[in-house]
Each structure stands twice: as structure tokens, then as C-alpha cells.
Design a protein around this motif. Structure first.
Motif, PDB file in Angstrom:
ATOM      1  N   LYS A  18      -3.291  32.369  18.834  1.00  0.00           N
ATOM      2  CA  LYS A  18      -2.227  32.241  19.827  1.00  0.00           C
ATOM      3  C   LYS A  18      -1.082  31.466  19.209  1.00  0.00           C
ATOM      4  O   LYS A  18      -1.245  30.356  18.732  1.00  0.00           O
ATOM      5  N   SER A  19       0.105  32.044  19.223  1.00  0.00           N
ATOM      6  CA  SER A  19       1.249  31.437  18.543  1.00  0.00           C
ATOM      7  C   SER A  19       2.082  30.612  19.499  1.00  0.00           C
ATOM      8  O   SER A  19       2.360  31.018  20.614  1.00  0.00           O
ATOM      9  N   THR A  20       2.508  29.445  19.019  1.00  0.00           N
ATOM     10  CA  THR A  20       3.408  28.623  19.808  1.00  0.00           C
ATOM     11  C   THR A  20       4.866  29.008  19.561  1.00  0.00           C
ATOM     12  O   THR A  20       5.763  28.489  20.213  1.00  0.00           O
ATOM     13  N   LEU A  21       5.063  29.929  18.604  1.00  0.00           N
ATOM     14  CA  LEU A  21       6.430  30.324  18.289  1.00  0.00           C
ATOM     15  C   LEU A  21       6.915  31.485  19.138  1.00  0.00           C
ATOM     16  O   LEU A  21       8.100  31.764  19.206  1.00  0.00           O
ATOM     17  N   ALA A  22       5.992  32.201  19.766  1.00  0.00           N
ATOM     18  CA  ALA A  22       6.363  33.413  20.486  1.00  0.00           C
ATOM     19  C   ALA A  22       6.951  33.091  21.853  1.00  0.00           C
ATOM     20  O   ALA A  22       6.758  32.011  22.409  1.00  0.00           O
ATOM     21  N   ALA A  23       7.686  34.060  22.408  1.00  0.00           N
ATOM     22  CA  ALA A  23       8.131  33.954  23.792  1.00  0.00           C
ATOM     23  C   ALA A  23       6.899  33.929  24.689  1.00  0.00           C
ATOM     24  O   ALA A  23       5.777  34.179  24.241  1.00  0.00           O
ATOM     25  N   ASP A  24       7.092  33.634  25.972  1.00  0.00           N
ATOM     26  CA  ASP A  24       5.949  33.513  26.876  1.00  0.00           C
ATOM     27  C   ASP A  24       5.078  34.752  26.821  1.00  0.00           C
ATOM     28  O   ASP A  24       5.522  35.857  27.127  1.00  0.00           O
ATOM     29  N   GLN A 134       9.776  34.441  18.103  1.00  0.00           N
ATOM     30  CA  GLN A 134      10.141  34.055  19.465  1.00  0.00           C
ATOM     31  C   GLN A 134      10.882  35.151  20.216  1.00  0.00           C
ATOM     32  O   GLN A 134      11.131  35.031  21.414  1.00  0.00           O
ATOM     33  N   ASN A 135      11.237  36.229  19.535  1.00  0.00           N
ATOM     34  CA  ASN A 135      11.901  37.343  20.217  1.00  0.00           C
ATOM     35  C   ASN A 135      10.924  38.220  20.986  1.00  0.00           C
ATOM     36  O   ASN A 135      11.353  39.077  21.763  1.00  0.00           O
ATOM     37  N   SER A 172       9.658  41.557  28.233  1.00  0.00           N
ATOM     38  CA  SER A 172      10.948  42.185  27.954  1.00  0.00           C
ATOM     39  C   SER A 172      11.001  42.804  26.557  1.00  0.00           C
ATOM     40  O   SER A 172      11.770  43.730  26.316  1.00  0.00           O
ATOM     41  N   GLN A 173      10.188  42.302  25.641  1.00  0.00           N
ATOM     42  CA  GLN A 173      10.195  42.827  24.274  1.00  0.00           C
ATOM     43  C   GLN A 173       8.805  42.658  23.662  1.00  0.00           C
ATOM     44  O   GLN A 173       8.188  41.598  23.760  1.00  0.00           O
ATOM     45  N   VAL A 174       8.307  43.731  23.053  1.00  0.00           N
ATOM     46  CA  VAL A 174       7.003  43.653  22.401  1.00  0.00           C
ATOM     47  C   VAL A 174       7.124  44.115  20.958  1.00  0.00           C
ATOM     48  O   VAL A 174       8.074  44.811  20.577  1.00  0.00           O
ATOM     49  N   LEU A 175       6.137  43.712  20.177  1.00  0.00           N
ATOM     50  CA  LEU A 175       6.073  44.068  18.764  1.00  0.00           C
ATOM     51  C   LEU A 175       4.938  45.057  18.564  1.00  0.00           C
ATOM     52  O   LEU A 175       3.821  44.837  19.034  1.00  0.00           O
ATOM     53  N   PHE A 176       5.242  46.148  17.872  1.00  0.00           N
ATOM     54  CA  PHE A 176       4.218  47.098  17.460  1.00  0.00           C
ATOM     55  C   PHE A 176       3.990  46.929  15.957  1.00  0.00           C
ATOM     56  O   PHE A 176       4.780  47.433  15.156  1.00  0.00           O
ATOM     57  N   PRO A 177       2.943  46.223  15.523  1.00  0.00           N
ATOM     58  CA  PRO A 177       2.611  46.195  14.103  1.00  0.00           C
ATOM     59  C   PRO A 177       1.708  47.379  13.776  1.00  0.00           C
ATOM     60  O   PRO A 177       0.780  47.689  14.530  1.00  0.00           O
ATOM     61  N   VAL A 178       1.938  48.034  12.654  1.00  0.00           N
ATOM     62  CA  VAL A 178       1.135  49.208  12.313  1.00  0.00           C
ATOM     63  C   VAL A 178       0.975  49.285  10.805  1.00  0.00           C
ATOM     64  O   VAL A 178       1.918  48.993  10.049  1.00  0.00           O
TER      65      VAL A 178
END
Length: 215
Positions: A18-24, A134-135, A172-178
Motif C-alpha cells: 500500500k503506497s502512501t504516495l498515491a491518491a486516495d 499521486q496522480n 478519477s484516474q487509474v493506472l493500467f500496468p501491463v
């Protein structure tokens, strides 16, 4: 056995960090979406009773998934016991709102054919300088069995999943790592509104940003 355990530990660490850098990732007043479905697929939360079905699902495509996911998983030496531990971890994460694991069911055959994971952005992503952690509210990843992909269910899954993200989740924004080796997922993302924002050459991963525009 050592390589099998190593692969399992890699997967569990990816899903547990769990990252403390990410948005909620999650707030107490948000409501966890229960399920979504289309004519062909059902996506619902993983349950303890799904453990054996899940194991046989991914082990039926073990080599194919191992070559594409880039997770060092599933190993050919994966066992029911390891799978049970993994399921218990997922259930604990869901209970604590730390991460969410949903199984994908082929409605026509009533078979588990995949999994979708919603997890906080892994801290090392931002530390690498490739992306700005954080985005993003969350990372979203998935897998489908080889027969399901051969039947083009990955197209149905991606359409169902992205619609659900826009209409059912609070982000509002998600990351897709692949993984670069995951051709089916890469093709879906390249032909969507997701935007390629970076590449980690060490891990051979691509990162796509997906904005959840709402009307």
C-alpha cells in the motif's frame, strides 16, 4: 518448490503493498461496488468458496499465463495449498479495504475464466521516476484464461470493466500496468482511450493512464 514459492511471493507482494504516495485509494464513506455483468460475463467479488475453481482455472492455462503476465506466476509447481493462502490474503485485503479481487465468470458455461485486481499504486512505481504515483487512485490488472482470450472474451471484459470503472467506482484516474509480453492486454489498451505514459525496461512493463471521465 523454491521457484514456485518465489512466484507466489511476488504476486502476493504486488497485491499487498500500500503506497502512501498515491491518491486516495479508499475512503470510509465510499461504497465498494458489488458486481457488474454483461450478456457474456459476470464480475463479482472473490469468495472463499471459489478457491478450488480459481486454482483449476489458472492452472489450466498455466504456461500461457506465465509467459504473458510477467508476474512469475502461476508456476507449474503452484499448489492448492498456496492458492488457498493467496485467496485468504485477498479476502483479508477486501475486508480491510486494502485491495479488491473480483473473479470473472463466463456466464454461458458458469466457469471462472479470470480475475480483476484493484490495488493501491505500488510505491516503487513512483520511486522509479517513470510515473507520478499521486496522480492515480489505483492500479487495475487482470488475467483471462487462454480459452477465454481465444473466444475474444477479453474484448468483452475490457468493455465491461472500463464501463464499470466510470460508473461504479469513485476514482478519477487509474493506472493500467501491463507486461510487454501480454499482447492481448496491450492491444486492448492501445486501441482504447488509455494513454501510454511510460515503460520500465528493467521489469519489461508498460504503464497506461486511464481517466474516468464522467458526464
Amino acid at each position: 518448490m523454491v521457484s514456485a514459492l518465489r512466484g507466489l511471493l511476488i504476486v502476493l507482494s504486488l497485491l499487498a503493498v500500500k503506497s502512501t504516495l498515491a491518491a486516495d485509494f479508499w475512503q470510509n464513506d465510499w461504497v465498494v461496488p458489488e458486481r457488474t455483468e454483461s450478456k457474456s460475463l459476470l464480475i463479482r467479488p472473490l469468495k472463499a468458496a471459489d478457491s478450488d475453481r480459481l486454482f483449476h482455472s489458472y492452472m489450466g492455462s498455466q504456461e500461457w499465463l506465465f509467459d504473458r503476465l510477467g508476474w512469475s506466476w502461476p508456476s507449474e509447481k503452484s499448489s492448492l495449498e498456496q492458492n488457498h493462502s493467496m485467496v485468504q490474503l485477498h479476502l483479508k485485503q477486501q475486508q480491510n479495504n486494502d485491495a479488491y479481487t473480483y473473479i470473472v465468470i463466463d456466464r454461458e458455461r458458469d466457469m471462472v475464466v479470470g480475475v480483476v485486481y484493484f490495488v493501491p499504486v505500488i510505491q516503487q512505481r513512483g520511486e522509479s521516476g517513470i510515473i507520478t504515483s499521486q496522480n492515480f487512485n489505483a492500479e487495475v490488472t487482470w488475467w483471462l484464461t487462454q480459452p477465454a482470450v481465444n473466444a475474444s472474451l477479453h474484448n468483452d471484459l475490457f468493455e465491461l470493466l472500463t464501463g464499470w470503472l466510470r460508473n461504479g467506482w469513485p476514482w478519477s484516474q487509474v493506472l493500467f500496468p501491463v507486461a510487454e509480453s501480454n499482447e492481448p492486454a496491450r492491444a486492448l489498451l492501445d486501441n482504447s482511450s488509455a494513454r501510454l505514459i511510460g515503460r520500465n525496461r528493467d521489469t519489461e512493463e508498460l504503464f497506461y493512464s486511464y481517466t474516468l471521465a464522467r458526464k
